[in-house]
Each structure stands twice: as structure tokens, then as C-alpha cells.
Design a protein around this motif. Structure first.
Motif, short mmCIF file in Angstrom:
data_model
loop_
_atom_site.label_atom_id
_atom_site.label_comp_id
_atom_site.label_asym_id
_atom_site.label_seq_id
_atom_site.Cartn_x
_atom_site.Cartn_y
_atom_site.Cartn_z
N THR A 141 1.09 12.87 -4.94
CA THR A 141 2.53 12.64 -5.20
C THR A 141 2.80 11.43 -5.94
OG1 THR A 141 3.08 11.51 -3.20
CG2 THR A 141 2.99 13.89 -3.13
N GLY A 142 4.10 11.15 -6.47
CA GLY A 142 4.40 9.64 -6.92
C GLY A 142 4.09 8.70 -5.80
N GLY A 143 4.36 9.06 -4.48
CA GLY A 143 4.05 8.10 -3.47
C GLY A 143 4.99 8.51 -2.12
N GLN A 158 0.79 -1.08 0.05
CA GLN A 158 0.01 0.05 0.02
C GLN A 158 0.89 1.40 -0.01
OE1 GLN A 158 -2.40 1.34 3.80
NE2 GLN A 158 -4.06 1.12 2.07
N ASP A 159 0.63 2.23 -1.02
CA ASP A 159 1.25 3.31 -1.08
C ASP A 159 0.44 4.62 -0.23
OD1 ASP A 159 2.80 5.52 -2.14
OD2 ASP A 159 2.08 5.15 -4.12
N HIS A 160 1.03 5.68 -0.19
CA HIS A 160 0.25 7.03 0.57
C HIS A 160 0.81 7.83 -0.52
CE1 HIS A 160 1.17 4.19 3.75
NE2 HIS A 160 0.34 4.85 4.51
N PHE A 176 -4.33 1.60 -13.97
CA PHE A 176 -3.14 0.61 -14.37
C PHE A 176 -1.97 1.18 -14.51
CE2 PHE A 176 -6.93 -1.81 -15.61
CZ PHE A 176 -6.58 -3.26 -14.68
N ASN A 177 -0.50 0.75 -14.08
CA ASN A 177 0.48 1.09 -14.53
C ASN A 177 1.23 0.01 -15.31
OD1 ASN A 177 0.36 3.55 -13.45
ND2 ASN A 177 1.17 2.77 -11.36
N CYS A 178 2.23 0.20 -16.24
CA CYS A 178 2.76 -0.78 -17.05
C CYS A 178 4.19 -1.31 -16.44
CB CYS A 178 2.94 -0.17 -18.46
SG CYS A 178 3.90 1.10 -18.38
N ARG A 179 4.38 -1.04 -15.08
CA ARG A 179 5.71 -1.16 -14.45
C ARG A 179 5.66 -1.25 -13.10
NH1 ARG A 179 5.16 3.20 -11.27
NH2 ARG A 179 3.73 4.61 -12.49
N PHE A 180 6.95 -1.69 -12.44
CA PHE A 180 6.88 -1.67 -11.05
C PHE A 180 6.45 -0.32 -10.43
CE2 PHE A 180 10.22 -5.04 -11.68
CZ PHE A 180 9.67 -6.04 -10.83
N GLY A 181 5.83 -0.08 -9.32
CA GLY A 181 5.32 1.12 -8.62
C GLY A 181 6.80 1.57 -7.74
N ASP A 182 6.60 2.82 -7.69
CA ASP A 182 7.74 3.37 -6.89
C ASP A 182 6.93 4.49 -6.05
OD1 ASP A 182 10.09 4.32 -5.99
OD2 ASP A 182 10.77 5.28 -7.88
N PRO A 183 6.81 4.04 -4.79
CA PRO A 183 7.92 3.38 -3.62
C PRO A 183 7.43 1.88 -3.49
CG PRO A 183 6.45 4.63 -2.20
CD PRO A 183 6.23 5.09 -3.55
N GLU A 184 6.42 1.37 -4.19
CA GLU A 184 6.29 0.11 -3.76
C GLU A 184 6.99 -1.00 -4.01
OE1 GLU A 184 4.10 2.06 -5.50
OE2 GLU A 184 2.10 1.79 -5.13
N THR A 185 7.93 -1.03 -5.03
CA THR A 185 8.97 -2.00 -5.15
C THR A 185 9.90 -1.94 -4.14
OG1 THR A 185 8.80 -1.44 -7.38
CG2 THR A 185 10.87 -2.50 -7.11
N LEU A 228 2.48 -5.68 -14.69
CA LEU A 228 1.17 -4.80 -14.60
C LEU A 228 0.67 -4.56 -13.28
CD1 LEU A 228 -1.06 -3.96 -16.31
CD2 LEU A 228 -2.35 -6.00 -15.96
N TYR A 229 0.61 -3.44 -12.82
CA TYR A 229 0.42 -2.66 -11.60
C TYR A 229 -1.11 -2.31 -11.69
CZ TYR A 229 0.73 1.20 -8.21
OH TYR A 229 0.44 1.94 -7.40
N GLY A 230 -1.70 -3.13 -10.83
CA GLY A 230 -3.08 -2.78 -10.51
C GLY A 230 -3.49 -1.65 -9.35
N1 GLY Z 1 3.38 4.71 -6.27
C1 GLY Z 1 2.75 4.74 -7.57
C2 GLY Z 1 3.19 4.57 -8.83
O1 GLY Z 1 4.23 4.05 -9.01
O2 GLY Z 1 2.54 5.01 -9.68
#
Ligand code: GLY
Ligand code: AMP
Length: 417
Positions: free
Chosen positions: A224-226, A210-212, A283-292, A267-269
Motif C-alpha cells: 500500500t502507500g503505507g 518507519q512505515d508499514h 528513492f522518493n522526491c518528496r515527503f513520505g506519507d504517512p511518515e511526514t 529526498l526520501y531514501g
Molecule cells: N510511505 C511511503 C511513501 O510515501 O512513498
């Protein structure tokens, strides 16, 4: 021993490099462009992530066995197509498949066509028509710019005046670029990030995180991006997970195949657990940041094998996760996600790495001294038997890092602690 090229230069790529460095098969890791933290674990190459031809030439000259793509901009620039055409092995989706992130409208139309649960919506190019539609609906309303905007292209106005201003920015003044706007129904519930390794019709789930997204404590302020993340997510039941895999991620992978742009890569849901069940936010087409940075440290399996299975379309080995859990705090430049200054010295005490892992998101180095060089600067990850322990370790580490121009949210994990 294998030579790997990681494309990108943020915290996500640092975590990918870190995971690859644990693989006994990987002998040499390059990262383009990388950053000061990544340079401690890989050889950084001074090439932009969108310099597709430069990256291809580098990979050919250096006998790269596998390339792994981090950022969406590189994918949208077609790096995977260009590498594959040159006979190079690469992990990531084609430019066509990356449209699932690059165009919110494409993603929404796909979900509508294939009955994938998501918020009701309509897409507009015309300012007056968009405003008319917004006037007829309720507030808050969700306005999404239909293009890549580094997590900042979504505005959720509470009032008509605010909506009018945002629509003006997006459709009349082209503040985000030339593009359409998706107007969406406002949903409520906790969000979670469900990343899957996908190879055409095959979908292999990762552990949840889970991101914030909001900049300030109490989920206030701009998107923000997270600003922090943790894994796993105890709020999400096995039933929610099953639904998300069977009714969202697998049908989406199948839809991409049916549309003639099969997805390969991560695939990032971005899902929300609404009172009616999980629905797709994006949807994102890549690893999440900062989730990764909180997910990959929990991976027990050899990530080189996983990347290879997707890149080569061969059977996936079993993916095993550690019991140890993670929580991480983003330290960002004051002013982010708006304007901010760079070049402030950062002091990271040597003991910090004993209790936490520091992933560099935006740093540079000169004469052995780290400096801030981006909006998000560090992602500090703590580990523990439970999320409270991981939280406490990460926060202690964050508090020991000295820099005059960084801020962070102290309430990461508030929903579960
Ligand atoms: N943290 C959300 C993203 O990577 O798009
Ligand atoms: P996105 O870039 O589409 O993920 O949107 C950024 C953030 O805006 C999400 O993480 C949500 O917090 C919020 N958001 C987006 N769409 C909706 C929606 N339909 N309802 C409520 N919040 C939303």
C-alpha cells in the motif's frame, strides 16, 4: 506575515499545513485542493494538484510568498519549473530531478553508476527477455513497474507462475501504463525511511521513521502507500545512520548535481538494513506519507525557515527535534489498496484531539459531518515519552473513532515494542 500555498490534499499535506501553522512568520495558509481536515487549519482552494497553470495563476493573484509541494504527481507535472519561471518561490524538486522517483530505472541506473548500495537489478521492455531472466534467478523475485503507481507498482512473486502473470500485466497488458520493468534481487531486513532536506550538494537529515507498507497485520497482503509509521527508529544504530547519510544520501545528492539535475526539496531514501548494511529500496522526491505525519510533529524548528533556506539556496538554520516520540495508525477504506466505496460518515469524538493528532488523508465534509473520500482516510498519531506510550495513545484514539467502512492494522510498531 507570510502567505503560503501548500499543494496536495492528503495526510502529508495536513501535517505540512500543521507544521506551518506553528510558524510565527506564517499568517495565511492556502491548500490546493486540501481536504476536510486541512480546511480546519487552512483555506482550501479548488484546484487539482496537477493543474500547474491554475496553481501558478492563483499564486500570482494572491501574492503567495512561498509554495510547498506535497505529491509526486505535481512535481512530475513540472510545477516547480513553472513557478520558478514565473519568479515564484517554491519548495520542491524540478521535473528533471523528480525523475529519481518517477522512473525506477533512472534511480537504479544512477545508483549503479555512482556506487550507491542497492539490490542487483536488470531492466526490461520485452516480456520474453524479462521472463527468461526471472527463470534463471531465485524466488522470491522483485518486479517493479518503471513509473508512478502510488506505491502499488511493486510485486514480489514467490513462484514462476505468479511472476509470469505479473510480467504479463506489466509488459503485455500495460495494466499500470506503458512502461519498463525493473527485475530486482530480493533483500531482507527492516526498512526505514530517511528523509533529508536537500539543496544541491547540501544534505540536512530529518529524524528517522518507519512505515508499514503491507495492507494487513503480520506484514501480509498487498503493498500500500503505507498503513502506519513511527519515529524515531531504535533498530537503526548511529552507525547505520552515519552510513546512510555518508554513503547513500550525500552521494545521491552529488550524483544528481553531476547529472545536471540538482535536487532541491525532500529526498526520501527508502532503505533496508540488510545483513550487508543499509541498501536503497527506493528513492522518493518528496515527503513520505504517512511518515511526514509522525516526523513533522517532532520538529521543534520553524519549518518556514527550513523551506526558505532550500527554496532560496541560503544557509540552513540548525534543525532541532523534540524528545517526544510519535506513532500513527492509518485508518483505510475496506478494500484498499484495491477497490473501495466512499461516502461513509465518520464520527471523531471531540476528546480524541486531547491525546492524539488526527491527520486527514481522504475525507470530505457536508453540514459539519465528515465522510470517507479516499483509500487511506485518517492517520491517527499518538505522542509519548516512549514508543509504547505513543502506540497506546494512538490506538485508544483509533478505537474511539466510529465508521462502518474503515480498517486498520493493530500491529504498527511490532518490531520495536
Ligand atoms: N510511505 C511511503 C511513501 O510515501 O512513498
Ligand atoms: P518500493 O515502492 O520500491 O519501495 O517497493 C515497495 C515495497 O516492496 C518496499 O517497501 C519493500 O517492502 C518491498 N521491496 C521493494 N524492493 C525490494 C527488494 N529488492 N527486496 C525486498 N523487498 C523489496
Amino acid at each position: 506575515m507570510k502567505k503560503v500555498l501548500v499543494i496536495g490534499g492528503g495526510g502529508r499535506e495536513h501535517a505540512i499545513v500543521d507544521a506551518l501553522s506553528r510558524s510565527p512568520q506564517v499568517g495565511k495558509i492556502y491548500c490546493a485542493p486540501g481536504n476536510a481536515g486541512i480546511a480546519q487549519q487552512a483555506e482550501c482552494v479548488a484546484l487539482k494538484d496537477t493543474d500547474v497553470e491554475g496553481l501558478k495563476a492563483f499564486a500570482l493573484e494572491n501574492g503567495i510568498d512561498l509554495a510547498v509541494v506535497g505529491p509526486e504527481v505535481a512535481l512530475a507535472a513540472g510545477v516547480v519549473d513553472v513557478f520558478k519561471a514565473a519568479g515564484l518561490r517554491i519548495f520542491g524538486p524540478s521535473k528533471a530531478a523528480a525523475t529519481i522517483e518517477a522512473s525506477k530505472d533512472f534511480a537504479k541506473q544512477l545508483m549503479a553508476k555512482y556506487n550507491i548500495p542497492t539490490a542487483a537489478f536488470e531492466t526490461f521492455e520485452d516480456y520474453d527477455a524479462a521472463l527468461e531472466y526471472v527463470k534463471k534467478g531465485s524466488f522470491p523475485v522483485v518486479l517493479k513497474y518503471d513509473g508512478l503507481a502510488a506505491g502499488k507498482g511493486v510485486v514480489i512473486p514467490e513462484t514462476l507462475e505468479e511472476a509470469e502473470e505479473t510480467l504479463k500485466d506489466m509488459l503485455l497488458d500495460d495494466k499500470f501504463g506503458k512502461g519498463k520493468v525493473v527485475v530486482e534481487e530480493f533483500l531482507t531486513g527492516p526498512e526505514f525511511s530517511f528523509m533529508c532536506f536537500v539543496d544541491g550538494l547540501n544534505v540536512y537529515p530529518m529524524t528517522l521513521s518507519q512505515d508499514h507498507k503491507r495492507a494487513y497485520e503480520g506484514d501480509k497482503g498487498p503493498n500500500t502507500g503505507g498503513m502506519g509509521a513511527y519515529s524515531p527508529v531504535p533498530l537503526i544504530t548511529d552507525e547505520d545512520l552515519e552510513f546512510s547519510l555518508e554513503k547513500v544520501m550525500k552521494p545521491t545528492a552529488a550524483a544528481m548535481v553531476a547529472e545536471g539535475c540538482p535536487f532541491t526539496g525532500v529526498l526520501y531514501g527508502g532503505l533496508m538494513k540488510t545483513p550487508q548494511g543499509p541498501k536503497v529500496i527506493e528513492f522518493n522526491c518528496r515527503f513520505g506519507d504517512p511518515e511526514t505525519e509522525v516526523v513533522l510533529p517532532r520538529l521543534e524548528s520553524d519549518i518556514y525557515d527550513i523551506f526558505s533556506a532550500v527554496a532560496d539556496n541560503t544557509p540552513m538554520p540548525e534543525i532541532v527535534w523534540k524528545k517526544e516520540v510519535t506513532m500513527g495508525f492509518v485508518m483505510a477504506s475496506k478494500g484498499y489498496p484495491g477497490d473501495y466505496e466512499k461516502g461513509f460518515p465518520i464520527v471523531i469524538p471531540a476528546e480524541v484531539e486531547k491525546t492524539a493528532r488526527i491527520y486527514h488523508m481522504g475525507t470530505s465534509v457536508k453540514d459539519g459531518q465528515f465522510y470517507t473520500s479516499g483509500g487511506r482516510v485518517l492517520m491517527v498519531v499518538g505522542f509519548g515519552a516512549d514508543l509504547q506510550e505513543a502506540h497506546d495513545k494512538a490506538l485508544a484514539a483509533v478505537e474511539s473513532i466510529e465508521c462502518d467502512n474503515l480498517f486498520y492494522r493493530r500491529d504498527i510498531g511490532w518490531r520495536v515494542l
